[in-house]
Design a protein around this motif. Structure first.
Motif, PDB file in Angstrom:
ATOM      1  N   ARG A   1    -103.648  48.038  -6.323  1.00 32.20           N
ATOM      2  CA  ARG A   1    -102.999  47.699  -4.974  1.00 32.20           C
ATOM      3  C   ARG A   1    -102.046  49.234  -5.856  1.00 32.20           C
ATOM      4  N   THR A   2    -101.374  50.389  -4.693  1.00 33.98           N
ATOM      5  CA  THR A   2    -100.419  51.049  -5.158  1.00 33.98           C
ATOM      6  C   THR A   2     -99.248  50.805  -4.782  1.00 33.98           C
ATOM      7  N   GLY A   3     -98.374  51.547  -5.656  1.00 33.61           N
ATOM      8  CA  GLY A   3     -97.653  51.430  -5.924  1.00 33.61           C
ATOM      9  C   GLY A   3     -96.200  50.565  -5.080  1.00 33.61           C
ATOM     10  N   LEU A   4     -95.280  49.666  -4.882  1.00 34.04           N
ATOM     11  CA  LEU A   4     -94.309  49.521  -3.381  1.00 34.04           C
ATOM     12  C   LEU A   4     -92.542  50.486  -3.672  1.00 34.04           C
TER      13      LEU A   4
ATOM     14  N   GLU B   1     -90.141  46.240  -0.336  1.00 35.57           N
ATOM     15  CA  GLU B   1     -91.321  45.801  -0.621  1.00 35.57           C
ATOM     16  C   GLU B   1     -91.713  44.603  -1.078  1.00 35.57           C
ATOM     17  N   SER B   2     -91.482  44.966  -2.719  1.00 34.99           N
ATOM     18  CA  SER B   2     -91.439  44.340  -3.752  1.00 34.99           C
ATOM     19  C   SER B   2     -90.072  43.052  -3.281  1.00 34.99           C
ATOM     20  N   GLY B   3     -89.148  43.298  -3.209  1.00 31.62           N
ATOM     21  CA  GLY B   3     -88.138  42.148  -2.817  1.00 31.62           C
ATOM     22  C   GLY B   3     -88.619  41.829  -1.377  1.00 31.62           C
ATOM     23  N   ALA B   4     -89.309  41.692  -0.419  1.00 31.96           N
ATOM     24  CA  ALA B   4     -89.751  41.160   0.692  1.00 31.96           C
ATOM     25  C   ALA B   4     -91.575  40.012  -0.354  1.00 31.96           C
ATOM     26  N   ILE B   5     -92.120  40.297  -1.087  1.00 31.82           N
ATOM     27  CA  ILE B   5     -92.835  39.468  -1.268  1.00 31.82           C
ATOM     28  C   ILE B   5     -92.220  38.270  -1.917  1.00 31.82           C
ATOM     29  N   ARG B   6     -90.897  38.897  -2.852  1.00 32.48           N
ATOM     30  CA  ARG B   6     -90.346  38.262  -4.108  1.00 32.48           C
ATOM     31  C   ARG B   6     -89.587  36.570  -3.682  1.00 32.48           C
TER      32      ARG B   6
ATOM     33  N   GLN C   1     -99.274  38.481 -13.318  1.00 29.90           N
ATOM     34  CA  GLN C   1     -97.562  39.587 -13.517  1.00 29.90           C
ATOM     35  C   GLN C   1     -97.332  40.626 -12.517  1.00 29.90           C
ATOM     36  N   GLY C   2     -96.202  40.717 -12.166  1.00 26.30           N
ATOM     37  CA  GLY C   2     -96.171  40.945 -11.004  1.00 26.30           C
ATOM     38  C   GLY C   2     -95.990  41.029  -9.588  1.00 26.30           C
ATOM     39  N   THR C   3     -96.149  41.268  -8.201  1.00 26.16           N
ATOM     40  CA  THR C   3     -96.793  41.266  -7.296  1.00 26.16           C
ATOM     41  C   THR C   3     -97.828  41.846  -6.208  1.00 26.16           C
ATOM     42  N   HIS C   4     -98.819  41.841  -7.415  1.00 26.59           N
ATOM     43  CA  HIS C   4    -100.082  42.551  -6.916  1.00 26.59           C
ATOM     44  C   HIS C   4    -101.024  41.684  -6.039  1.00 26.59           C
ATOM     45  N   TRP C   5    -100.895  40.283  -5.937  1.00 27.55           N
ATOM     46  CA  TRP C   5    -101.370  39.489  -4.593  1.00 27.55           C
ATOM     47  C   TRP C   5    -100.249  38.112  -4.789  1.00 27.55           C
ATOM     48  N   THR C   6    -100.623  37.676  -3.234  1.00 30.31           N
ATOM     49  CA  THR C   6    -100.175  36.535  -3.425  1.00 30.31           C
ATOM     50  C   THR C   6    -100.870  35.603  -2.124  1.00 30.31           C
TER      51      THR C   6
ATOM     52  N   PRO D   1    -100.503  25.713  12.174  1.00 33.13           N
ATOM     53  CA  PRO D   1    -100.774  26.288  12.610  1.00 33.13           C
ATOM     54  C   PRO D   1    -100.443  27.933  13.405  1.00 33.13           C
ATOM     55  N   THR D   2     -98.398  28.233  13.172  1.00 31.05           N
ATOM     56  CA  THR D   2     -98.852  29.320  13.680  1.00 31.05           C
ATOM     57  C   THR D   2     -99.134  30.700  12.702  1.00 31.05           C
ATOM     58  N   LEU D   3     -99.510  31.338  13.432  1.00 28.61           N
ATOM     59  CA  LEU D   3     -99.550  32.929  13.116  1.00 28.61           C
ATOM     60  C   LEU D   3     -98.559  33.583  12.702  1.00 28.61           C
ATOM     61  N   VAL D   4     -98.077  34.049  11.536  1.00 31.03           N
ATOM     62  CA  VAL D   4     -97.064  34.416  10.890  1.00 31.03           C
ATOM     63  C   VAL D   4     -97.654  35.806  10.409  1.00 31.03           C
ATOM     64  N   PRO D   5     -96.747  36.964  10.724  1.00 33.04           N
ATOM     65  CA  PRO D   5     -96.890  38.626  10.050  1.00 33.04           C
ATOM     66  C   PRO D   5     -96.790  38.254   8.311  1.00 33.04           C
ATOM     67  N   SER D   6     -97.353  38.092   7.427  1.00 30.64           N
ATOM     68  CA  SER D   6     -97.042  38.317   6.274  1.00 30.64           C
ATOM     69  C   SER D   6     -96.567  40.036   5.511  1.00 30.64           C
ATOM     70  N   PRO D   7     -95.849  40.033   4.695  1.00 28.02           N
ATOM     71  CA  PRO D   7     -94.834  40.647   4.221  1.00 28.02           C
ATOM     72  C   PRO D   7     -95.652  42.592   3.655  1.00 28.02           C
ATOM     73  N   GLN D   8     -96.898  41.754   3.926  1.00 30.01           N
ATOM     74  CA  GLN D   8     -98.367  42.947   3.931  1.00 30.01           C
ATOM     75  C   GLN D   8     -98.409  43.141   2.327  1.00 30.01           C
ATOM     76  N   ASN D   9     -99.321  43.775   1.556  1.00 30.82           N
ATOM     77  CA  ASN D   9     -98.874  44.745   0.448  1.00 30.82           C
ATOM     78  C   ASN D   9    -100.096  43.235  -0.538  1.00 30.82           C
ATOM     79  N   ARG D  10    -101.143  42.120   0.561  1.00 27.52           N
ATOM     80  CA  ARG D  10    -101.933  41.353  -0.229  1.00 27.52           C
ATOM     81  C   ARG D  10    -101.038  40.147  -0.443  1.00 27.52           C
ATOM     82  N   THR D  11    -100.328  39.930   0.882  1.00 30.58           N
ATOM     83  CA  THR D  11     -99.465  38.853   1.028  1.00 30.58           C
ATOM     84  C   THR D  11    -100.862  37.963   1.631  1.00 30.58           C
ATOM     85  N   ILE D  12    -101.115  37.209   1.853  1.00 30.57           N
ATOM     86  CA  ILE D  12    -102.341  36.292   2.664  1.00 30.57           C
ATOM     87  C   ILE D  12    -101.862  34.436   3.002  1.00 30.57           C
ATOM     88  N   TYR D  13    -101.727  34.431   3.665  1.00 32.21           N
ATOM     89  CA  TYR D  13    -101.906  32.617   4.173  1.00 32.21           C
ATOM     90  C   TYR D  13    -103.455  32.089   4.361  1.00 32.21           C
TER      91      TYR D  13
END
Length: 359
Positions: free
Chosen positions: A226-229, A233-238, A262-267, A274-286
């Motif tokens: 992934r590209t750098g954050l 962006e990093s804080g939202a994932i954490r 290590q890091g926030t490379h993917w989540t 069932p609710t469809l919710v936006p993730s913080p992006q950057n390879r964060t998936i429900y």
């Protein structure tokens, strides 16, 4: 320059960009024009329809305001403007060399023949004189950015907005193949575009699919980092990870967290809701179970763009009721066909106006 000449020139210029534009021939482009405008020479001369002669006219000045997150959107928009013969100005993101749109657009311009290059201008500044000089404006960006642009337009200007959208995927049951395909869709362009799925729904045993997807996300990360954050962006994932970690400790049957070592490379987050919710992006998936009533997905359905399915034929009836603008195979969410109807717009027909002669 006649339409057929432009089609041949553009097909040649598109060859190095098959990753974003697909494999195109001049005949493909002419067929596209015929499909949307009724005749492949509709832009060149009057065509008879009943007792009317009618001719399509391109915009005199077409302004493309593109985002920096995915290169295919800007490339496709510019190609459409050139195909109909418009004078094009592309407003690029502010001098951000990290934006994938910028180098691809400049490289595409360099591949154009000298006869078409004058139809393209590039700028990273948008002022009122430029905005008002266009008779047609295409804008790709956030809802706030779209609203700001719309509020400055004159009544006679045509506006084609592409604002906030959300996408998801649906699979029938857990499998390694599904996990690999879902990892591609959830990782490519770091979920920055409207075609990026934020949720993978599973009809059977969603909880079992989450660790399979996590393994596939880790594998994809090793081959395609992934590209750098930014810190934000990093804080939202954490922050989201810590919230889910707490919920998983209290309700392990309803929440599970899988994260890069290590890091926030993917989540990957399993959530039994069932609710469809936006993730913080950057390879964060429900990962969520598919509900019996798709309308339980909630208010984000208003912004639905793409649904990726596997297997497509078996699940098509499940999602057609939601009326998405696009349905595709899992693994192809980030690769729309050039001829697709972006957000439901007919991409060529929406650009032109018509002149009629009544016989």
């Amino acid at each position: 320059m006649l339409t057929e000449e432009r089609a041949h020139a553009l097909a040649q210029a598109c060859q190095p960009f098959q990753e974003f534009l697909g494999q195109l021939t001049a005949n493909d482009l002419l067929d596209w024009i015929e499909h949307e405008l009724g005749h492949h020479q509709a832009l060149d001369d009057y065509q008879q329809v009943g007792d009317i002669l009618t001719k399509a006219r391109p915009p005199k000045h077409l302004l493309h305001i593109v985002s920096g997150n995915t290169p295919h959107a800007g490339l496709q928009s510019l190609l459409r403007g050139l195909l109909v013969g418009a004078q094009n100005t592309v407003k690029l993101p502010k001098s951000d060399t990290q934006s994938p749109s910028i180098p691809e657009l400049y490289t595409f311009h360099n591949h154009l023949p000298d006869t078409l290059k004058p139809l393209c201008n590039f700028t990273d500044t948008l002022d009122l004189p430029l905005l008002h000089s266009a008779d047609t404006v295409i804008a790709i960006g956030s809802d706030q950015a779209i609203a700001d642009i719309h509020n400055q337009l004159l009544p006679q200007q045509r506006f084609i907005p592409h604002g906030h959208k959300i996408s998801f995927a649906l699979i029938d049951k857990p499998s390694t193949k599904h996990a690999q395909l879902a990892a591609v869709d959830a990782s490519l362009y770091d979920q920055q575009g409207c075609l990026s799925p934020h949720v993978i729904y599973v009809k059977e045993n969603a909880a079992a699919f989450a660790p399979m997807l996590a393994k596939a996300m880790e594998h994809y990360h090793h081959t395609n980092p992934r590209t750098g954050l930014t810190l934000s962006e990093s804080g939202a994932i954490r922050n989201l990870r810590e919230t889910i970690r707490y919920q998983a400790a209290i309700e392990p049957e309803n929440f599970q967290l899988y994260e890069s070592p290590q890091g926030t490379h993917w989540t990957v987050i399993y959530e039994n809701a069932p609710t469809l919710v936006p993730s913080p992006q950057n390879r964060t998936i429900y990962v969520k179970p598919w509900p019996e009533n798709p309308h339980l997905l909630g208010t984000e359905l208003e912004y639905l763009s793409t649904i990726a399915l596997s297997p497509l034929s078996a699940l098509l009836n499940e999602v057609e009721i939601l009326n998405p603008a696009r349905i595709c195979q899992l693994g192809k969410a980030q690769h729309p066909h050039l001829f697709w109807h972006h957000d439901g717009f007919a991409p060529l027909a929406s650009l032109v106006t018509w002149q009629d002669i009544h016989l």
